[in-house]
Design a protein around this motif. Structure first.
Motif, PDB file in Angstrom:
ATOM      1  N   PRO A 175     -58.912  75.623   4.182  1.00 17.27           N
ATOM      2  CA  PRO A 175     -58.042  76.467   3.358  1.00 17.27           C
ATOM      3  C   PRO A 175     -58.748  76.945   2.096  1.00 17.27           C
ATOM      4  N   GLY A 176     -58.297  78.085   1.596  1.00 23.22           N
ATOM      5  CA  GLY A 176     -58.694  78.534   0.274  1.00 23.22           C
ATOM      6  C   GLY A 176     -57.699  78.002  -0.736  1.00 23.22           C
ATOM      7  N   PHE A 177     -57.395  78.798  -1.752  1.00 23.66           N
ATOM      8  CA  PHE A 177     -56.402  78.394  -2.735  1.00 23.66           C
ATOM      9  C   PHE A 177     -55.005  78.623  -2.169  1.00 23.66           C
ATOM     10  N   PRO A 199     -60.372  88.390  -1.751  1.00 20.84           N
ATOM     11  CA  PRO A 199     -60.230  89.761  -1.270  1.00 20.84           C
ATOM     12  C   PRO A 199     -58.788  90.165  -0.973  1.00 20.84           C
ATOM     13  N   LEU A 200     -57.979  89.248  -0.437  1.00 22.29           N
ATOM     14  CA  LEU A 200     -56.582  89.593  -0.145  1.00 22.29           C
ATOM     15  C   LEU A 200     -55.694  89.559  -1.385  1.00 22.29           C
ATOM     16  N   GLY A 201     -56.228  89.075  -2.503  1.00 26.09           N
ATOM     17  CA  GLY A 201     -55.527  89.188  -3.781  1.00 26.09           C
ATOM     18  C   GLY A 201     -54.312  88.311  -3.957  1.00 26.09           C
ATOM     19  N   ARG A 202     -54.277  87.172  -3.262  1.00 27.09           N
ATOM     20  CA  ARG A 202     -53.138  86.257  -3.417  1.00 27.09           C
ATOM     21  C   ARG A 202     -53.526  84.868  -2.926  1.00 27.09           C
ATOM     22  N   TYR A 203     -52.676  83.892  -3.288  1.00 26.11           N
ATOM     23  CA  TYR A 203     -52.804  82.559  -2.721  1.00 26.11           C
ATOM     24  C   TYR A 203     -52.325  82.575  -1.266  1.00 26.11           C
ATOM     25  N   ALA A 204     -52.747  81.564  -0.508  1.00 28.83           N
ATOM     26  CA  ALA A 204     -52.162  81.335   0.816  1.00 28.83           C
ATOM     27  C   ALA A 204     -50.837  80.604   0.664  1.00 28.83           C
ATOM     28  N   GLU A 205     -49.953  80.818   1.604  1.00 27.93           N
ATOM     29  CA  GLU A 205     -48.748  79.997   1.711  1.00 27.93           C
ATOM     30  C   GLU A 205     -49.085  78.769   2.565  1.00 27.93           C
ATOM     31  N   PRO A 230     -61.632  79.321   8.664  1.00 29.32           N
ATOM     32  CA  PRO A 230     -61.257  79.545   7.268  1.00 29.32           C
ATOM     33  C   PRO A 230     -59.881  80.220   7.176  1.00 29.32           C
ATOM     34  N   VAL A 231     -59.046  79.708   6.293  1.00 25.34           N
ATOM     35  CA  VAL A 231     -57.755  80.357   5.989  1.00 25.34           C
ATOM     36  C   VAL A 231     -57.751  80.518   4.479  1.00 25.34           C
ATOM     37  N   ASP A 232     -58.546  81.491   4.024  1.00 23.77           N
ATOM     38  CA  ASP A 232     -58.858  81.551   2.591  1.00 23.77           C
ATOM     39  C   ASP A 232     -58.774  82.954   2.003  1.00 23.77           C
ATOM     40  N   GLY A 234     -60.429  85.445   2.685  1.00 24.04           N
ATOM     41  CA  GLY A 234     -61.742  86.066   2.592  1.00 24.04           C
ATOM     42  C   GLY A 234     -62.622  85.503   1.483  1.00 24.04           C
ATOM     43  N   LEU A 235     -62.128  84.514   0.743  1.00 20.11           N
ATOM     44  CA  LEU A 235     -62.869  84.007  -0.406  1.00 20.11           C
ATOM     45  C   LEU A 235     -64.248  83.454  -0.027  1.00 20.11           C
ATOM     46  N   GLY A 236     -64.311  82.741   1.090  1.00 20.20           N
ATOM     47  CA  GLY A 236     -65.558  82.074   1.449  1.00 20.20           C
ATOM     48  C   GLY A 236     -66.341  82.765   2.538  1.00 20.20           C
ATOM     49  N   MET A 237     -66.031  84.028   2.833  1.00 23.55           N
ATOM     50  CA  MET A 237     -66.675  84.661   3.980  1.00 23.55           C
ATOM     51  C   MET A 237     -68.195  84.729   3.800  1.00 23.55           C
ATOM     52  N   GLY A 238     -68.883  84.566   4.935  1.00 26.19           N
ATOM     53  CA  GLY A 238     -70.325  84.527   4.918  1.00 26.19           C
ATOM     54  C   GLY A 238     -70.879  83.124   4.939  1.00 26.19           C
ATOM     55  N   HIS A 239     -69.973  82.135   4.812  1.00 29.71           N
ATOM     56  CA  HIS A 239     -70.418  80.734   4.834  1.00 29.71           C
ATOM     57  C   HIS A 239     -69.985  80.105   6.161  1.00 29.71           C
TER      58      HIS A 239
END
Length: 239
Positions: A175-177, A199-205, A230-232, A234-239
Motif C-alpha cells: 500500500p501507499g498512503f 500521481p492520483l492526487g489522493r490517499y487510498a481508501e 502496489p496499491v499506491d 502511482g507513488l512508487g512506480m518504477g520500483h
C-alpha cells in the motif's frame, strides 16, 4: 465454500478493511489484535477476535489453537500486523530498530511458519503479506520500517519458490498512503505534501487495499505467486 482466514492486526485500519472484505465474501475470518478491544463490527460480521502479540511465540501458538478449534486449519493467511517507531537514524535507538523488525518481519515469519504446517498437509493455501510503498521507495526517518517492509518481498518470493509445488501461493501487497486514523493525525501541511507526491492526487481508501488482498486470496489468482502488487496511486512506480 467458506474458508478459514486469519488476518493479523485486523482490529483497525487496513486490517479491519481486509477482515470485512473477506467476511463479506463468505469466509470464516479470525483476526488477531495486540491491545485494546476489537470493534463491535467484527462480532457483527461473525469474525473471531483473538488477542495475540505476534512477537511472543507462545501467544502465536495459542492463537492458532483457538482459531483451529473454531474454524479449522487456516487456509488463507493475511500477515498485516505491524508497527512504526520513526526517527532519524542518528537518533534511532537499537531498541526502536529491533522492535520494528521483531514485529514486522520476525512476527510475520512466526505466523506464516505456523500456517504453512496445515497448508502443506492440505497441499493448498494462500499467503498475503502486507508490505508498504516505503519498503520499495524509501522514506527518511523510517530506516527500520522500510527495512522490515522491504524484507517481506524477499521473504514472500523465497516462500513462493519453496511452497509452490504444494499449490500454496505467497504474494505481497504494497500500500501507499492510506486514509486511516494514523494519516489523519498528521498536520495538514504534511498531508498536503504527501498527496502532492501521489500521481492520483489522493490517499487510498482501506477498502482499496482490501480489494487487492481479496483478489490474491481468490481462485482467480491461483496462478499468481511471488508478485508484489502496489496499491499506491502511482507513488512508487518504477520500483
Amino acid at each position: 465454500m467458506s474458508r478459514s482466514v486469519l488476518v493479523t492486526g485486523g482490529n483497525r485500519g487496513i486490517g479491519l478493511a481486509i477482515a470485512r472484505a473477506l467476511a463479506d465474501a463468505g469466509d470464516q475470518v479470525a483476526i488477531t489484535y495486540r491491545s485494546g478491544e476489537p470493534p463491535k463490527e467484527l462480532a457483527e460480521l461473525g469474525c473471531l477476535a483473538v488477542k495475540c502479540d505476534i512477537t511472543d511465540p507462545e501467544q502465536v501458538e495459542q492463537a492458532y489453537k483457538e482459531i483451529e478449534d473454531a474454524h479449522g486449519r487456516v487456509e488463507v493467511l493475511v500477515a498485516n500486523a505491524g508497527i512504526t517507531r520513526d526517527q532519524l537514524i542518528l537518533r534511532m535507538s537499537e531498541e526502536d530498530f529491533q522492535a520494528v523488525l521483531d514485529t514486522n518481519l520476525t512476527g510475520t515469519f512466526r505466523v506464516v511458519k505456523r500456517a504453512a504446517r496445515g497448508m502443506l498437509r492440505a497441499r493448498t493455501g494462500r499467503v498475503v503479506l502486507i508490505s508498504s510503498v516505503v519498503g520499495l521507495l524509501g522514506s527518511a526517518g523510517q530506516v527500520n520500517y522500510a527495512a522490515s517492509k522491504a524484507a517481506l518481498v524477499g521473504f514472500a518470493r523465497s516462500l513462493a519458490r519453496e511452497l509452490g509445488s504444494r499449490n500454496i501461493t505467497c504474494n505481497v501487497v504494497a500500500p501507499g498512503f492510506v486514509d486511516t486514523d494514523m494519516t489523519r493525525a498528521l498536520p495538514e501541511e504534511r498531508q498536503a505534501e504527501i498527496v502532492g507526491q501521489v500521481p492520483l492526487g489522493r490517499y487510498a481508501e482501506p477498502a482499496e487495499i482490501a480489494a487487492a488482498v481479496r483478489f490474491l486470496a481468490s481462485d482467480e489468482a491461483a496462478y499468481i505467486t511471488g508478485a508484489v502488487i502496489p496499491v499506491d496511486g502511482g507513488l512508487g512506480m518504477g520500483h
